[in-house]
Design a protein around this motif. Structure first.
Motif, PDB file in Angstrom:
ATOM      1  N   ALA A  91       0.850  -1.195   0.000  1.00  0.00           N
ATOM      2  CA  ALA A  91       0.000   0.000   0.000  1.00  0.00           C
ATOM      3  C   ALA A  91       0.885   1.244   0.000  1.00  0.00           C
ATOM      4  N   VAL A  92       0.247   2.375  -0.214  1.00  0.00           N
ATOM      5  CA  VAL A  92       0.899   3.650   0.053  1.00  0.00           C
ATOM      6  C   VAL A  92       0.571   4.023   1.497  1.00  0.00           C
ATOM      7  N   TYR A  93       1.606   4.295   2.263  1.00  0.00           N
ATOM      8  CA  TYR A  93       1.436   4.622   3.673  1.00  0.00           C
ATOM      9  C   TYR A  93       1.539   6.140   3.849  1.00  0.00           C
ATOM     10  N   TYR A  94       0.529   6.681   4.519  1.00  0.00           N
ATOM     11  CA  TYR A  94       0.435   8.131   4.711  1.00  0.00           C
ATOM     12  C   TYR A  94       0.506   8.489   6.184  1.00  0.00           C
ATOM     13  N   CYS A  95       1.052   9.654   6.438  1.00  0.00           N
ATOM     14  CA  CYS A  95       1.102  10.189   7.788  1.00  0.00           C
ATOM     15  C   CYS A  95       0.242  11.450   7.851  1.00  0.00           C
ATOM     16  N   LYS A  96      -0.456  11.621   8.949  1.00  0.00           N
ATOM     17  CA  LYS A  96      -1.236  12.840   9.203  1.00  0.00           C
ATOM     18  C   LYS A  96      -0.833  13.408  10.547  1.00  0.00           C
ATOM     19  N   ALA A  97      -0.550  14.678  10.561  1.00  0.00           N
ATOM     20  CA  ALA A  97      -0.170  15.348  11.805  1.00  0.00           C
ATOM     21  C   ALA A  97      -1.174  16.446  12.120  1.00  0.00           C
ATOM     22  N   ASP A  98      -1.610  16.502  13.375  1.00  0.00           N
ATOM     23  CA  ASP A  98      -2.472  17.574  13.871  1.00  0.00           C
ATOM     24  C   ASP A  98      -1.587  18.574  14.608  1.00  0.00           C
ATOM     25  N   MET A  99      -1.696  19.851  14.241  1.00  0.00           N
ATOM     26  CA  MET A  99      -0.722  20.816  14.716  1.00  0.00           C
ATOM     27  C   MET A  99      -1.362  22.145  15.079  1.00  0.00           C
ATOM     28  N   GLN A 100      -0.557  22.997  15.709  1.00  0.00           N
ATOM     29  CA  GLN A 100      -0.945  24.377  15.993  1.00  0.00           C
ATOM     30  C   GLN A 100       0.151  25.282  15.464  1.00  0.00           C
ATOM     31  N   ASP A 101      -0.260  26.356  14.779  1.00  0.00           N
ATOM     32  CA  ASP A 101       0.740  27.339  14.379  1.00  0.00           C
ATOM     33  C   ASP A 101       0.284  28.737  14.789  1.00  0.00           C
ATOM     34  N   LEU A 102       0.913  29.757  14.207  1.00  0.00           N
ATOM     35  CA  LEU A 102       0.664  31.134  14.632  1.00  0.00           C
ATOM     36  C   LEU A 102      -0.799  31.540  14.488  1.00  0.00           C
ATOM     37  N   THR A 103      -1.439  31.082  13.429  1.00  0.00           N
ATOM     38  CA  THR A 103      -2.797  31.557  13.143  1.00  0.00           C
ATOM     39  C   THR A 103      -3.868  30.494  13.329  1.00  0.00           C
ATOM     40  N   ARG A 104      -3.482  29.244  13.437  1.00  0.00           N
ATOM     41  CA  ARG A 104      -4.462  28.162  13.539  1.00  0.00           C
ATOM     42  C   ARG A 104      -4.257  27.373  14.825  1.00  0.00           C
ATOM     43  N   PRO A 105      -5.265  27.341  15.699  1.00  0.00           N
ATOM     44  CA  PRO A 105      -5.113  26.597  16.944  1.00  0.00           C
ATOM     45  C   PRO A 105      -5.015  25.098  16.728  1.00  0.00           C
ATOM     46  N   ARG A 106      -5.593  24.609  15.654  1.00  0.00           N
ATOM     47  CA  ARG A 106      -5.487  23.186  15.341  1.00  0.00           C
ATOM     48  C   ARG A 106      -5.802  22.986  13.871  1.00  0.00           C
ATOM     49  N   PHE A 107      -4.912  22.313  13.181  1.00  0.00           N
ATOM     50  CA  PHE A 107      -5.130  21.965  11.786  1.00  0.00           C
ATOM     51  C   PHE A 107      -4.383  20.680  11.478  1.00  0.00           C
ATOM     52  N   SER A 108      -4.774  20.033  10.382  1.00  0.00           N
ATOM     53  CA  SER A 108      -4.162  18.768   9.992  1.00  0.00           C
ATOM     54  C   SER A 108      -3.427  18.933   8.670  1.00  0.00           C
ATOM     55  N   ARG A 109      -2.383  18.167   8.528  1.00  0.00           N
ATOM     56  CA  ARG A 109      -1.630  18.161   7.276  1.00  0.00           C
ATOM     57  C   ARG A 109      -1.209  16.736   6.982  1.00  0.00           C
ATOM     58  N   TRP A 110      -1.448  16.316   5.738  1.00  0.00           N
ATOM     59  CA  TRP A 110      -1.061  14.973   5.273  1.00  0.00           C
ATOM     60  C   TRP A 110       0.274  15.035   4.531  1.00  0.00           C
ATOM     61  N   GLY A 111       0.999  13.948   4.607  1.00  0.00           N
ATOM     62  CA  GLY A 111       2.179  13.796   3.786  1.00  0.00           C
ATOM     63  C   GLY A 111       1.802  13.258   2.416  1.00  0.00           C
ATOM     64  N   GLN A 112       2.798  13.113   1.569  1.00  0.00           N
ATOM     65  CA  GLN A 112       2.561  12.673   0.197  1.00  0.00           C
ATOM     66  C   GLN A 112       2.501  11.148   0.085  1.00  0.00           C
ATOM     67  N   GLY A 113       2.907  10.460   1.122  1.00  0.00           N
ATOM     68  CA  GLY A 113       2.852   9.001   1.125  1.00  0.00           C
ATOM     69  C   GLY A 113       4.179   8.363   0.751  1.00  0.00           C
ATOM     70  N   THR A 114       4.356   7.146   1.216  1.00  0.00           N
ATOM     71  CA  THR A 114       5.525   6.344   0.850  1.00  0.00           C
ATOM     72  C   THR A 114       5.047   4.935   0.503  1.00  0.00           C
ATOM     73  N   GLN A 115       5.536   4.415  -0.600  1.00  0.00           N
ATOM     74  CA  GLN A 115       5.073   3.125  -1.113  1.00  0.00           C
ATOM     75  C   GLN A 115       5.767   1.970  -0.396  1.00  0.00           C
ATOM     76  N   VAL A 116       4.973   1.002   0.030  1.00  0.00           N
ATOM     77  CA  VAL A 116       5.491  -0.253   0.579  1.00  0.00           C
ATOM     78  C   VAL A 116       4.967  -1.380  -0.302  1.00  0.00           C
ATOM     79  N   THR A 117       5.880  -2.174  -0.830  1.00  0.00           N
ATOM     80  CA  THR A 117       5.525  -3.302  -1.688  1.00  0.00           C
ATOM     81  C   THR A 117       6.098  -4.565  -1.085  1.00  0.00           C
TER      82      THR A 117
END
Length: 120
Positions: A91-117
Motif C-alpha cells: 500500500a501507500v502509507y500516509y502520515c497525518k499530523a495535527d498541529m498548531q501554528d501562529l494563526t491556527r489553533p489546530r489543523f491537519s496536514r497529510w504527507g505525500q505518502g511512501t510506497q510499501v511493496t
C-alpha cells in the motif's frame, strides 16, 4: 510552509520488516496527534495507528501486534515499525499530523505518502 514528509518505504519480501518515518517541518507551536494510514489500490484509505504528543498509542484492530507506532518529539518525527510483512500490507502509507501554528489553533496536514511493496 508546514510540511509532513514520509520516508522509509520500499520493496520487501514477505516476513521482512520496515520502519517508516514521518517528519514535520516548518514553524509550528505544537504537534498533537500523529497518525499513520494506508491505501491499497482500489481500496479506501484506512487508519492504522495514532500516537499522541504524550506518547499514548491507539491501533486499528487489524494490526494484531505487527505494527508499532512511536514518536520523537525533539525531532518532530513519528515512526511506524512493521514486522512480519505480508503481501496484503502492500500500500501507500500516509502520515497525518495535527498541529498548531501562529494563526491556527489546530489543523491537519497529510504527507505525500511512501510506497510499501511486499512480494517475493
Amino acid at each position: 510552509q508546514v510540511q509532513v514528509v514520509e520516508s522509509g518505504g520500499g520493496s520487501v519480501q514477505p516476513g521482512g520488516s520496515l520502519t517508516l518515518s514521518c517528519s514535520v517541518s516548518g514553524t509550528v507551536y505544537s504537534i498533537y496527534d500523529m497518525a499513520w494510514y494506508r491505501q491499497s489500490p482500489g481500496k479506501e484509505r484506512e487508519w492504522i495507528a495514532t500516537v499522541s504528543s504524550g506518547g499514548t498509542t491507539n491501533y486499528a484492530d487489524f494490526v494484531k501486534g505487527r505494527f508499532t507506532i512511536s514518536r520523537n518529539n525533539r525531532k518532530s518525527t513519528a515512526y511506524l515499525q512493521i514486522n512480519d510483512l505480508k503481501p496484503d500490507d502492500t500500500a501507500v502509507y500516509y502520515c497525518k499530523a495535527d498541529m498548531q501554528d501562529l494563526t491556527r489553533p489546530r489543523f491537519s496536514r497529510w504527507g505525500q505518502g511512501t510506497q510499501v511493496t511486499v512480494s517475493q
